[in-house]
Design a protein around this motif. Structure first.
Motif, PDB file in Angstrom:
ATOM      1  N   ALA A  73      44.448  84.089   9.241  1.00 26.26           N
ATOM      2  CA  ALA A  73      45.302  83.681   8.175  1.00 26.26           C
ATOM      3  C   ALA A  73      44.718  82.818   7.144  1.00 26.26           C
ATOM      4  CB  ALA A  73      46.545  83.243   8.697  1.00 26.26           C
ATOM      5  N   VAL A  74      44.314  81.640   7.752  1.00 25.12           N
ATOM      6  CA  VAL A  74      43.416  80.648   6.999  1.00 25.12           C
ATOM      7  C   VAL A  74      42.099  80.218   7.753  1.00 25.12           C
ATOM      8  CG1 VAL A  74      43.484  78.166   5.924  1.00 25.12           C
ATOM      9  CG2 VAL A  74      45.659  79.660   5.876  1.00 25.12           C
ATOM     10  N   GLU A  75      41.010  80.173   7.364  1.00 27.32           N
ATOM     11  CA  GLU A  75      39.801  79.450   8.062  1.00 27.32           C
ATOM     12  C   GLU A  75      39.352  78.370   7.009  1.00 27.32           C
ATOM     13  OE1 GLU A  75      37.764  83.052   8.763  1.00 27.32           O
ATOM     14  OE2 GLU A  75      36.611  81.860  10.439  1.00 27.32           O
ATOM     15  N   LEU A  76      39.055  77.355   7.821  1.00 28.31           N
ATOM     16  CA  LEU A  76      38.168  76.224   6.952  1.00 28.31           C
ATOM     17  C   LEU A  76      36.817  76.257   7.538  1.00 28.31           C
ATOM     18  CD1 LEU A  76      40.673  73.139   6.626  1.00 28.31           C
ATOM     19  CD2 LEU A  76      40.499  75.256   5.211  1.00 28.31           C
ATOM     20  N   LEU A  77      35.715  76.288   6.853  1.00 27.09           N
ATOM     21  CA  LEU A  77      34.333  76.368   7.227  1.00 27.09           C
ATOM     22  C   LEU A  77      33.637  74.849   6.981  1.00 27.09           C
ATOM     23  CD1 LEU A  77      33.601  79.877   6.659  1.00 27.09           C
ATOM     24  CD2 LEU A  77      34.263  78.956   8.739  1.00 27.09           C
ATOM     25  N   ASN A  78      33.582  73.993   7.719  1.00 25.41           N
ATOM     26  CA  ASN A  78      32.568  72.927   7.583  1.00 25.41           C
ATOM     27  C   ASN A  78      33.192  72.198   6.068  1.00 25.41           C
ATOM     28  OD1 ASN A  78      30.557  71.450   8.598  1.00 25.41           O
ATOM     29  ND2 ASN A  78      29.196  72.723   7.609  1.00 25.41           N
ATOM     30  N   VAL A  79      34.528  72.030   6.189  1.00 20.63           N
ATOM     31  CA  VAL A  79      35.101  71.240   4.877  1.00 20.63           C
ATOM     32  C   VAL A  79      35.137  69.705   5.018  1.00 20.63           C
ATOM     33  CG1 VAL A  79      37.035  71.211   3.786  1.00 20.63           C
ATOM     34  CG2 VAL A  79      36.544  73.510   4.375  1.00 20.63           C
ATOM     35  N   SER A  80      34.546  69.373   3.821  1.00 25.15           N
ATOM     36  CA  SER A  80      34.740  67.818   3.680  1.00 25.15           C
ATOM     37  C   SER A  80      35.298  67.664   2.288  1.00 25.15           C
ATOM     38  CB  SER A  80      33.113  67.242   3.686  1.00 25.15           C
ATOM     39  OG  SER A  80      32.618  67.606   5.036  1.00 25.15           O
ATOM     40  N   ARG A  81      35.947  66.504   2.225  1.00 22.67           N
ATOM     41  CA  ARG A  81      36.552  66.095   0.957  1.00 22.67           C
ATOM     42  C   ARG A  81      36.318  64.439   0.727  1.00 22.67           C
ATOM     43  NH1 ARG A  81      37.093  64.814  -3.819  1.00 22.67           N
ATOM     44  NH2 ARG A  81      38.882  65.210  -4.990  1.00 22.67           N
ATOM     45  N   SER A  82      35.630  63.953  -0.272  1.00 25.42           N
ATOM     46  CA  SER A  82      35.365  62.635  -0.400  1.00 25.42           C
ATOM     47  C   SER A  82      36.076  62.116  -1.669  1.00 25.42           C
ATOM     48  CB  SER A  82      34.030  62.269  -0.549  1.00 25.42           C
ATOM     49  OG  SER A  82      33.361  62.859   0.757  1.00 25.42           O
ATOM     50  N   TYR A  83      36.709  60.850  -1.576  1.00 27.60           N
ATOM     51  CA  TYR A  83      37.367  60.451  -2.642  1.00 27.60           C
ATOM     52  C   TYR A  83      36.334  59.210  -3.165  1.00 27.60           C
ATOM     53  CZ  TYR A  83      41.243  63.499  -1.915  1.00 27.60           C
ATOM     54  OH  TYR A  83      42.012  64.394  -1.828  1.00 27.60           O
ATOM     55  N   GLY A  84      35.302  59.222  -3.888  1.00 31.99           N
ATOM     56  CA  GLY A  84      34.510  58.062  -4.045  1.00 31.99           C
ATOM     57  C   GLY A  84      33.703  58.016  -2.744  1.00 31.99           C
ATOM     58  N   LYS A  85      33.877  56.664  -2.399  1.00 29.31           N
ATOM     59  CA  LYS A  85      33.131  56.622  -1.066  1.00 29.31           C
ATOM     60  C   LYS A  85      34.015  56.888   0.239  1.00 29.31           C
ATOM     61  CE  LYS A  85      29.521  52.925  -2.592  1.00 29.31           C
ATOM     62  NZ  LYS A  85      30.140  51.848  -3.470  1.00 29.31           N
ATOM     63  N   VAL A  86      35.096  57.126   0.006  1.00 32.41           N
ATOM     64  CA  VAL A  86      36.101  57.423   1.245  1.00 32.41           C
ATOM     65  C   VAL A  86      35.944  58.752   1.494  1.00 32.41           C
ATOM     66  CG1 VAL A  86      38.430  57.200   2.078  1.00 32.41           C
ATOM     67  CG2 VAL A  86      37.418  55.661   0.410  1.00 32.41           C
ATOM     68  N   ARG A  87      35.659  59.124   2.821  1.00 35.06           N
ATOM     69  CA  ARG A  87      35.682  60.349   3.346  1.00 35.06           C
ATOM     70  C   ARG A  87      37.048  60.652   4.003  1.00 35.06           C
ATOM     71  NH1 ARG A  87      30.699  63.044   5.364  1.00 35.06           N
ATOM     72  NH2 ARG A  87      30.100  63.921   3.217  1.00 35.06           N
ATOM     73  N   ALA A  88      37.855  61.575   3.120  1.00 32.83           N
ATOM     74  CA  ALA A  88      39.081  61.805   3.586  1.00 32.83           C
ATOM     75  C   ALA A  88      38.867  63.180   4.624  1.00 32.83           C
ATOM     76  CB  ALA A  88      39.935  62.206   2.366  1.00 32.83           C
ATOM     77  N   LEU A  89      38.068  63.950   4.489  1.00 24.82           N
ATOM     78  CA  LEU A  89      38.063  65.081   5.555  1.00 24.82           C
ATOM     79  C   LEU A  89      36.501  65.195   5.723  1.00 24.82           C
ATOM     80  CD1 LEU A  89      40.170  66.509   6.677  1.00 24.82           C
ATOM     81  CD2 LEU A  89      39.792  68.453   5.008  1.00 24.82           C
ATOM     82  N   ASP A  90      36.038  65.238   6.918  1.00 21.02           N
ATOM     83  CA  ASP A  90      34.675  65.114   7.201  1.00 21.02           C
ATOM     84  C   ASP A  90      34.276  66.447   8.159  1.00 21.02           C
ATOM     85  OD1 ASP A  90      32.199  64.306   7.679  1.00 21.02           O
ATOM     86  OD2 ASP A  90      32.754  62.387   8.769  1.00 21.02           O
ATOM     87  N   HIS A  91      33.562  67.224   7.480  1.00 18.51           N
ATOM     88  CA  HIS A  91      33.108  68.547   8.323  1.00 18.51           C
ATOM     89  C   HIS A  91      34.034  69.176   9.184  1.00 18.51           C
ATOM     90  CE1 HIS A  91      29.408  66.573   6.844  1.00 18.51           C
ATOM     91  NE2 HIS A  91      29.127  67.856   6.716  1.00 18.51           N
ATOM     92  N   VAL A  92      35.227  69.844   8.601  1.00 15.28           N
ATOM     93  CA  VAL A  92      36.217  70.093   9.414  1.00 15.28           C
ATOM     94  C   VAL A  92      36.099  71.799   9.612  1.00 15.28           C
ATOM     95  CG1 VAL A  92      38.642  70.884   9.690  1.00 15.28           C
ATOM     96  CG2 VAL A  92      37.831  68.317   9.237  1.00 15.28           C
ATOM     97  N   THR A  93      36.374  72.390  10.819  1.00 18.09           N
ATOM     98  CA  THR A  93      36.133  73.631  10.811  1.00 18.09           C
ATOM     99  C   THR A  93      37.289  74.320  11.708  1.00 18.09           C
ATOM    100  OG1 THR A  93      33.691  73.989  10.524  1.00 18.09           O
ATOM    101  CG2 THR A  93      34.636  75.556  11.718  1.00 18.09           C
ATOM    102  N   VAL A  94      38.092  74.937  11.280  1.00 17.63           N
ATOM    103  CA  VAL A  94      39.447  75.391  12.090  1.00 17.63           C
ATOM    104  C   VAL A  94      39.779  76.943  11.446  1.00 17.63           C
ATOM    105  CG1 VAL A  94      40.902  74.089  10.570  1.00 17.63           C
ATOM    106  CG2 VAL A  94      41.478  74.646  13.026  1.00 17.63           C
ATOM    107  N   ALA A  95      40.172  77.758  12.571  1.00 15.56           N
ATOM    108  CA  ALA A  95      40.877  78.928  12.195  1.00 15.56           C
ATOM    109  C   ALA A  95      41.936  79.098  12.476  1.00 15.56           C
ATOM    110  CB  ALA A  95      39.881  80.104  12.933  1.00 15.56           C
ATOM    111  N   ILE A  96      42.818  79.543  11.824  1.00 15.68           N
ATOM    112  CA  ILE A  96      44.362  79.813  12.076  1.00 15.68           C
ATOM    113  C   ILE A  96      44.752  81.129  12.075  1.00 15.68           C
ATOM    114  CG2 ILE A  96      46.613  78.938  11.268  1.00 15.68           C
ATOM    115  CD1 ILE A  96      45.100  76.576   9.702  1.00 15.68           C
ATOM    116  N   LYS A  97      45.365  81.373  13.066  1.00 12.87           N
ATOM    117  CA  LYS A  97      45.579  82.990  13.182  1.00 12.87           C
ATOM    118  C   LYS A  97      46.756  83.448  12.593  1.00 12.87           C
ATOM    119  CE  LYS A  97      44.132  82.433  18.122  1.00 12.87           C
ATOM    120  NZ  LYS A  97      44.704  82.053  19.287  1.00 12.87           N
ATOM    121  N   GLU A  98      46.708  84.726  12.279  1.00  7.69           N
ATOM    122  CA  GLU A  98      48.105  85.301  11.670  1.00  7.69           C
ATOM    123  C   GLU A  98      49.201  85.192  12.529  1.00  7.69           C
ATOM    124  OE1 GLU A  98      48.616  86.879   8.383  1.00  7.69           O
ATOM    125  OE2 GLU A  98      46.713  87.664   8.691  1.00  7.69           O
ATOM    126  N   GLY A  99      50.473  84.747  11.829  1.00 11.15           N
ATOM    127  CA  GLY A  99      51.436  84.608  12.509  1.00 11.15           C
ATOM    128  C   GLY A  99      51.635  83.344  13.526  1.00 11.15           C
TER     129      GLY A  99
END
Lengths: 310, 339
Positions: free
Chosen positions: B4-30
């Motif tokens: 349903a949703v898959e995150l592959l090696n996702v990072s999100r930084s706000y300036g110097k702050v790493r809000a999300l750091d290399h996240v990989t996760v797969a969410i199944k249908e249903g």
């Protein structure tokens, strides 16, 4: 806490007393400003209203306290109606233009500007109001005059035929930019713009950002979010701002005198009636016009649901 | 079937702050999938990236197998229930619910019918003509749910939707949400900081800490076999013992965790345990069906011990300040990674 004697603690006893007598507290707080407001603002307005029904004797050039509707009838004389319509159309177009120009700035200020940017925008919007507005109006006459900087730019850009065609349009044009309706419109818009930006900014700031996110989340494109969520919720601010620009244009007599073609505005008419002629009743009747127009405008806005979200 | 949703090696930084750091996760249908973590752990950022309110600094977001990175929210087939509900204050309840369909140019008659059905679904059939301000928190919550579900999204995102409700209402809504999810078969991605909520409702839970994914597992496994010190401490109550203290107690270096219900008070006649240590009773908290005894052992470590109220004879119970012996079996200890 130490036990201080009663006399050294008079302020504290007083505040405790007021805390226990809420109504007295409220009266002390509100009576002075309410007196000021009631007598000076509403009282003078009421006096104005009464005087607009007084009679002006043309022979003796004096005001007689005899009630008549002649002043109001006079408003509908062709020459006077012309003044009212001229002022009204200018006020309306300045308000619309200021709203269009001010909305994006207000939106950016409320939604995106943080830190130093925020301070910068506030000062940038307010700074022009610190300078005397007569000086600014005068400088515009120089800027827009033939041989002025605007004409120079237009000439360099090769747009002279375009500006001449523009100035030939009735109700818009004039001999030169500084004596045209267009020029007057520009100066009005320039001077009143801050009065439009600030209320819109305040109303956008009150909108929960999640509402815009929710709209996009539900599939609305940015234009749909603007017309169905952002604009309806920011309307009270737009109306507040347009009341400022509207009333200020209605009452102003300096800009119509300095910039634009001949032809009286309500402001200049009031000035002439009471200054040169001394016809206070007629001047008062003219002053009632914007009050009525704004009242009708508010009723219309309420009918349209502009204040439903308040 | 794609996830349903898959995150592959996702990072999100706000300036110097790493809000999300290399996240990989797969969410199944249903699936009923929860994202659990303390505030600032990155779980809400993760949800915003899936909804499209924000874009990842690096990495890829896949929805139904399609690359959704860079796609605006209005083009994604997901809908969100906001923590503050975000109902449009200038529209009636029916207009709120029909909004998503209206902007997608669904015929007016169908918008009305589906909005009314959605109102039935959340058991508020007669509320269509009210304004959001005339509703209670719990009712607004249901309307927000109806407004999202009426669009029949592939994935429903819920951002701490029950956070503002009182306890009783929250428990009731938990049951209803779970029932709705099963009935509709839609993938739910549920963000919460309440571990009890995550455990009781979810098929799987992802535990976030400081922008990183600590563990993704079923509630049972998270509770029974947490892999990190953080998860052991955050999910349920646990006595986490770090390596230095572990050496003193078990003569081994590995940190471990032990649940309060697996520790017993060793009284006269109790059966001996694999590990037994002496401590001082610091505090007793009474919870009705059980009590929690706080015992400080010599190494300075504090242990929570759960004692069922009917388990012990009141006359032999120790009082605060007394010396007590606590013990447990090696089999109930959970070895943890050091980090």
């Amino acid at each position: 806490m130490t036990h201080a004697t009663a006399d050294t603690n008079l302020p504290r006893h007083f505040s405790t007393y007021l805390y226990r007598h809420g109504t007295l507290y409220l009266l002390l707080l509100l009576t002075p400003p309410l007196l000021w407001f009631g007598i000076v603002y509403l009282g003078s307005l009421f006096a104005l209203l009464i005087q607009s029904f007084y009679t002006f004797d043309d022979f003796s050039m004096t005001v007689l306290p005899r009630f008549t509707l002649k002043n109001y009838q006079g408003l509908f004389a062709a020459a006077n109606l012309d003044i009212v319509l001229r002022t009204f159309s200018m006020a309306a177009s300045v308000s619309v233009f200021c709203a269009c120009l001010g909305f994006p700035i207000a939106y950016y200020m409320a939604r995106y500007a943080t830190g130093w940017q925020r301070g910068f925008f506030y000062i940038a919007v307010l700074l022009p109001m610190w300078a005397s507005y007569i000086v600014k109006a005068y400088s515009w006459t120089v800027i827009l005059a033939k041989g002025g900087i605007v004409y120079w730019f237009i000439d360099k850009a090769g747009l002279t035929p375009l500006i001449e065609a523009l100035l030939d349009i009735p109700f818009l044009g004039g001999n030169t930019l500084s004596t045209s309706h267009l020029g007057r419109f520009l100066v009005f818009s320039y001077i009143w713009l801050p009065f439009m930006i600030l209320p819109i900014q305040a109303s956008i700031e009150r909108i929960n950002p999640n509402l815009l996110a929710a709209s996009a989340d539900l599939g609305a494109r940015p234009s749909q979010t603007f017309t169905t969520v952002l604009l309806p919720l920011a309307t009270p601010g737009v109306i507040a701002g347009s009341i400022f620009t509207f009333c200020l244009t209605f009452g102003d007599f300096i800009i119509p005198t300095l910039v634009g073609p001949s032809g009286l505005f309500i402001g200049t008419m009031v000035y002439t009636q009471q200054g040169a002629i001394g016809n206070i009743p007629m001047a008062a009747a003219f002053t009632v016009v914007p009050i009525i127009v704004i009242g009708l405008y508010l009723i219309f806005a309420k009918r349209m649901g502009a204040f439903d979200a308040l | 079937m794609p996830f349903a949703v898959e995150l592959l090696n996702v990072s999100r930084s706000y300036g110097k702050v790493r809000a999300l750091d290399h996240v990989t996760v797969a969410i199944k249908e249903g699936e009923f999938f929860s994202m659990l973590g303390p505030s600032g752990s990155g779980k809400t950022t993760c949800l915003r990236l899936i909804a499209g309110f924000d874009q990842p600094s690096t990495g890829t977001v896949l929805i139904q197998g399609h690359d959704a990175t860079g796609q605006p929210p209005y083009e994604r087939d997901v809908n969100t229930v906001f923590q503050d509900y975000a109902l449009f204050p200038h529209m009636t309840i029916l207009e709120n619910i029909g909004y998503g369909l209206k902007v997608k140019k669904v015929p007016r008659q169908e918008v009305r019918e589906r909005a009314l059905q959605a109102l039935e679904m959340v058991a508020l059939p007669d509320f269509g003509h009210r304004k959001p301000s005339q509703l209670s928190g719990g009712q607004r919550q249901r309307i927000a749910l109806a407004r999202a579900l009426v669009n029949r999204p592939k994935v429903l995102l819920l951002d701490e939707p029950l956070g503002a409700l009182d306890l009783k209402l929250r428990e009731q809504m938990q049951i209803e949400l779970k029932r709705l999810q099963r009935q509709l078969g839609i993938t739910f991605i549920y963000v919460t900081h309440d571990q009890g909520e995550a455990l009781s409702m979810s098929d799987r839970v992802a535990v976030f800490n400081a922008g990183k994914l600590e563990q993704v597992d079923t509630p049972q496994n998270l509770y029974r076999r947490p892999t990190t010190i953080f998860v052991a401490g955050f999910v349920g109550t646990a006595n986490v013992v770090r390596s230095e203290t572990s050496r003193l107690i078990t003569e081994r270096d590995t940190p471990f965790s032990i649940r309060p219900e697996h520790i017993t008070l060793i009284l006269e006649g109790s059966k001996p345990r694999d590990i037994q240590i002496l401590g001082r009773l610091i505090d007793i908290q009474y919870y009705g069906a059980h009590s929690r005894y706080e015992v400080e052992v010599e190494a300075g470590q504090l242990f929570s011990v759960q004692v069922a109220s009917d388990q012990l004879d009141a006359t032999v119970l120790p009082s605060v300040g007394a010396q007590v012996m606590i013990g447990w079996d090696r089999s109930s200890m959970i070895s943890l990674d050091e980090c």
